[in-house]
Design a protein around this motif. Structure first.
Motif, PDB file in Angstrom:
ATOM      1  N   SER A   1       9.828   2.752   5.581  1.00 43.57           N
ATOM      2  CA  SER A   1       8.952   1.853   4.822  1.00 43.57           C
ATOM      3  C   SER A   1       8.909   0.464   5.451  1.00 43.57           C
ATOM      4  O   SER A   1       7.848  -0.162   5.527  1.00 43.57           O
ATOM      5  CB  SER A   1       9.440   1.752   3.370  1.00 43.57           C
TER       6      SER A   1
ATOM      7  N   GLN B   1       6.813   0.658   8.589  1.00 43.53           N
ATOM      8  CA  GLN B   1       5.401   0.785   8.238  1.00 43.53           C
ATOM      9  C   GLN B   1       4.828  -0.552   7.778  1.00 43.53           C
ATOM     10  O   GLN B   1       3.717  -0.940   8.175  1.00 43.53           O
ATOM     11  CB  GLN B   1       5.247   1.837   7.144  1.00 43.53           C
TER      12      GLN B   1
ATOM     13  N   PHE C   1      -4.303   1.467   6.527  1.00 42.47           N
ATOM     14  CA  PHE C   1      -3.006   1.187   5.909  1.00 42.47           C
ATOM     15  C   PHE C   1      -3.150   0.978   4.401  1.00 42.47           C
ATOM     16  O   PHE C   1      -2.319   1.456   3.619  1.00 42.47           O
ATOM     17  CB  PHE C   1      -2.389  -0.055   6.550  1.00 42.47           C
TER      18      PHE C   1
ATOM     19  N   GLN D   1      -3.534   4.239   2.578  1.00 41.71           N
ATOM     20  CA  GLN D   1      -2.264   4.947   2.523  1.00 41.71           C
ATOM     21  C   GLN D   1      -1.332   4.334   1.480  1.00 41.71           C
ATOM     22  O   GLN D   1      -0.672   5.055   0.714  1.00 41.71           O
ATOM     23  CB  GLN D   1      -1.604   4.922   3.904  1.00 41.71           C
TER      24      GLN D   1
END
Length: 706
Positions: free
Chosen positions: A63, A66, A322, A325
């Motif tokens: 995480s 990301q 992004f 998502q």
């Protein structure tokens, strides 16, 4: 994005042993845990707990990676869209429209407005000089204002007027009179009636591209009485002369907008310019030059087709991927744990951030579509006297930039959420984070006090100072005063007694007390983080289980994976590597042992030369085990010299603290003396004024008696 919150929420067991909170050895078969096992059992074995914590660490590391990739793409996309040329172009136009020989602030009535248009606007935009001649040799299209910039269409004058109102007299004092007036501009008083010779000036509605303008005295629609000036100096001056003779602007005029559009052909930059002059019903005049810039890449995908334009568009698409998502992850988390989801402030911040990004992307997409259908500048290629309103497109582009700027603050603020898991700064971030438990109540108290002072300054001085005319401007003024950006002395100059008391209260409460409370909260957080046994035990237990160590877990995982493949495919390399590590460990252990022996020999030598106390003691090597163990407590006692040095050191520290406190008290007393002196000066000034008024009254009464 919230897997780290789940990891932080796991409750670790503490066992009590001997009355002290200590870490359990966790070597047994099972112990009580939370719901971390995922199987619904009330117990969790150490092996399962280690496996769960390892999975949570790796998930948290994913995480973090990301998020930082998303932050990198977003920041790069925003920086690519920035250009120094936009601000330079705005400054260039503003200097042309606000020269030192005729500044905009000199406009006080409609006659000054005519002079400003004739002496500043027309020469600045339509003058025939060397730069414009060079530009015309390059291209005959559009009207050049210098070598690089050209006007898209003419200069348009747009006027907002009000209707004449009858019976404006104050009743009942002047009810026998009839007084007409021109009120302030609003939806009920605006005029749409034609005026001028043969009613040739008619009210026109803007069909497309216009936006309302929020001014100081009112909010104005994009409609009004419009007139386009000629695109050459001679024709424009003749038009202004005609407007002056026809009394285009008079007492009914409440605002005049001088609008034009400029295009820079070198970098594809547009500037939508509005020179706004508001004529208030009370006689005041407000001046403003509003310049909104937009680039070609904000109007269509790919901009001018350069590599940087396409890179900005591709990065924007990656950012939105992004965002999609993240939205799917948030929805999944809501479905898994919807009861406690909305009680986490980070979740609300994530949704706010994603909604702003979606709104900005939607506005950008709509701007692409609208600008593509508008065919900006196409009609002006054949007819330079046609005005095209671009205000709505520039306003949308500005809104997108503002949303992106706010998103930058939110995203970089969220970095602190993930810095809590970084090895180097996690302790500092957690200590600072603990102070936020007290920061919210402090913020509420600070806001309540600030609102009270805002209302006091607005009510007491709003009719005298423009900065305190309404609640919003008063709030901004006091916030600037809190940051020491403005002075409060104008308030003192109006009413010395009341102003001095109000300023003193604001200074003491908002600056002295508030800042002291903030420092106290931080000091309390640091003290608890350093001396709290509960926090120490919690940190020690997490370190035992390697909990909340995503970066370290990634390193351990990579290390074990590399070791496993090295053993499988290159066993000799791994053998020599392990042998090298063992030799280094042996060298380190030998070095530490030699250091300890040297320290012990030095201690023995110092003991033998320390005087009678040391001389009467047997050597350490000559002592038996029983003698050493029986006298160990006695040997650890400090000597009289050590006690004296410790007392002197402690006395010095106490004296230093007393000195610091004394300096602070002197500083505060000095500030208080200054405030008292100012109040004394105010009282003397008030006494002098009272005596002067009394003497004037006595003179008037004496003259009346004579």
């Amino acid at each position: 994005m919230k897997k780290d919150d789940k990891a932080n929420g796991q409750q670790l067991a503490l066992v009590s042993k001997g009355g002290d909170n200590q870490l359990a050895p966790f070597k047994g078969d099972a112990f009580e845990g939370g719901s971390g096992s995922g199987s619904g059992d009330s117990t969790e074995t150490p092996e399962r707990k280690e496996r769960r914590i390892r999975d949570e660490n790796l998930s948290l590391c994913m995480s973090i990676s990301q998020f930082f990739f998303f932050l990198l793409f977003f920041s790069t996309a925003m920086l690519v869209n920035q250009s120094v040329a936009t601000s330079r172009m705005g400054d260039h136009i503003r200097k042309k429209l606000n020269p030192a020989r005729f500044p905009l602030t000199t406009i006080r009535d409609t006659d000054d407005m005519y002079d400003y248009l004739e002496q500043v606007v027309v020469p600045a935009l339509l003058e025939n000089n060397t730069d414009t001649q060079v530009a015309e040799q390059t291209s005959r299209y559009f009207t050049p204002i210098d070598v690089s910039n050209r006007m898209l269409g003419p200069i348009r004058l747009r006027q907002a007027r009000v209707r004449l109102k009858n019976d404006c007299q104050v009743t009942p004092l002047f009810q026998q009179y009839s007084v007409s007036c021109y009120p302030g501009f609003d939806a009920g008083t605006k005029s749409q009636d034609s005026f001028g010779p043969e009613d040739k000036y008619k009210y026109t509605e803007e069909l497309a591209g216009g936006t309302p303008f929020s001014g100081t005295f009112s909010t104005y629609e994009p409609h009004g009485y419009m007139f386009n000036l000629a695109t050459n100096t001679t024709g424009a001056l003749e038009h202004l002369k005609m407007l002056r003779e026809d009394v285009f602007m008079d007492s009914a005029t409440r605002a005049l907008f001088t609008e034009f559009n400029i295009w820079n052909s070198n970098i594809g930059l547009y500037a939508v310019v509005q020179v706004v002059i508001e004529f208030g019903p009370s006689g005041g005049v407000f001046h403003q030059i509003e310049i909104m810039t937009m680039t070609q890449r904000q109007l269509n995908a790919g901009g001018l087709g350069s590599e940087m334009d396409w890179l900005a568009f591709v990065l924007l698409i990656c950012v939105m991927v992004f965002v999609v998502q993240f939205i799917l992850e948030e929805i999944q988390e809501i479905m898994e744990n919807w009861r406690s989801y909305f009680f986490d402030a980070w979740n609300l911040l994530d949704w706010l951030n994603m909604m702003l990004l979606l709104i900005g992307f939607t506005l950008r997409s709509l701007l692409f579509a609208d600008a593509g259908n508008a065919n900006i500048g196409v009609e002006q290629l054949t007819n330079v006297d046609v005005f095209q309103t671009l205000t709505s497109y520039a306003s949308d582009a500005t809104t997108v930039r503002v949303l992106n700027a706010f998103n930058c603050v939110l995203l970089w603020g969220k970095v602190t959420k993930y810095l809590r898991h970084m090895p180097l700064v996690k302790d500092l971030i957690r200590t600072v984070w603990a102070a936020f438990d007290l920061f919210l109540p402090f913020l509420i108290m600070f806001s309540v006090a600030l609102l009270g002072f805002t209302m006091a300054f607005n009510i007491g001085f709003g009719d005298k100072l423009p900065e305190l005319a309404n609640f919003s401007t008063s709030l901004v003024y006091l916030l600037r005063a809190f940051l020491k950006d403005v002075q409060l002395m104008p308030v003192y100059g109006i009413t010395p007694m009341f102003g001095a008391v109000l300023i003193l209260l604001f200074y003491v409460n908002m600056m002295l007390v508030a800042v002291a409370l903030m420092l106290a909260m931080m000091a309390d957080s640091i003290f608890n983080g350093k001396y709290s046994e509960e926090i120490k035990a919690d940190v020690a237990e997490k370190a035992f289980w390697h909990e909340d160590e995503p970066i370290e877990e990634l390193y351990r995982t990579i290390n074990s994976t590399v070791a496993r493949y090295t053993i499988r495919y290159m066993p000799m390399v791994y053998y020599y590597y392990v042998k090298h590590l063992k030799s280094r460990e042996a060298e380190d252990a030998s070095f530490k042992l030699d250091s300890l022996e040297d320290d012990e020999k030095m201690a023995i030598e110092n003991g033998n030369t320390a005087g009678s106390w040391g001389a009467n003691q047997p050597a350490i090597d000559d002592r038996s085990d029983s003698d050493y163990s029986s006298s160990e407590e006695e040997d650890n006692r400090p000597t009289s010299e050590e006690l004296k040095r410790a007392i002197e050191h402690m006395s010095g520290r106490i004296l230093s603290e007393i000195t610091v406190v004394g300096i602070e008290v002197k500083s505060e007393l000095h500030d208080v003396c200054e405030r008292v002196a100012q109040m004394q000066m105010a009282v003397e000034e008030l006494t002098w004024r009272t005596d002067k008024v009394r003497s004037d009254q006595e003179l008037e009464m004496a003259d009346a008696e004579e």
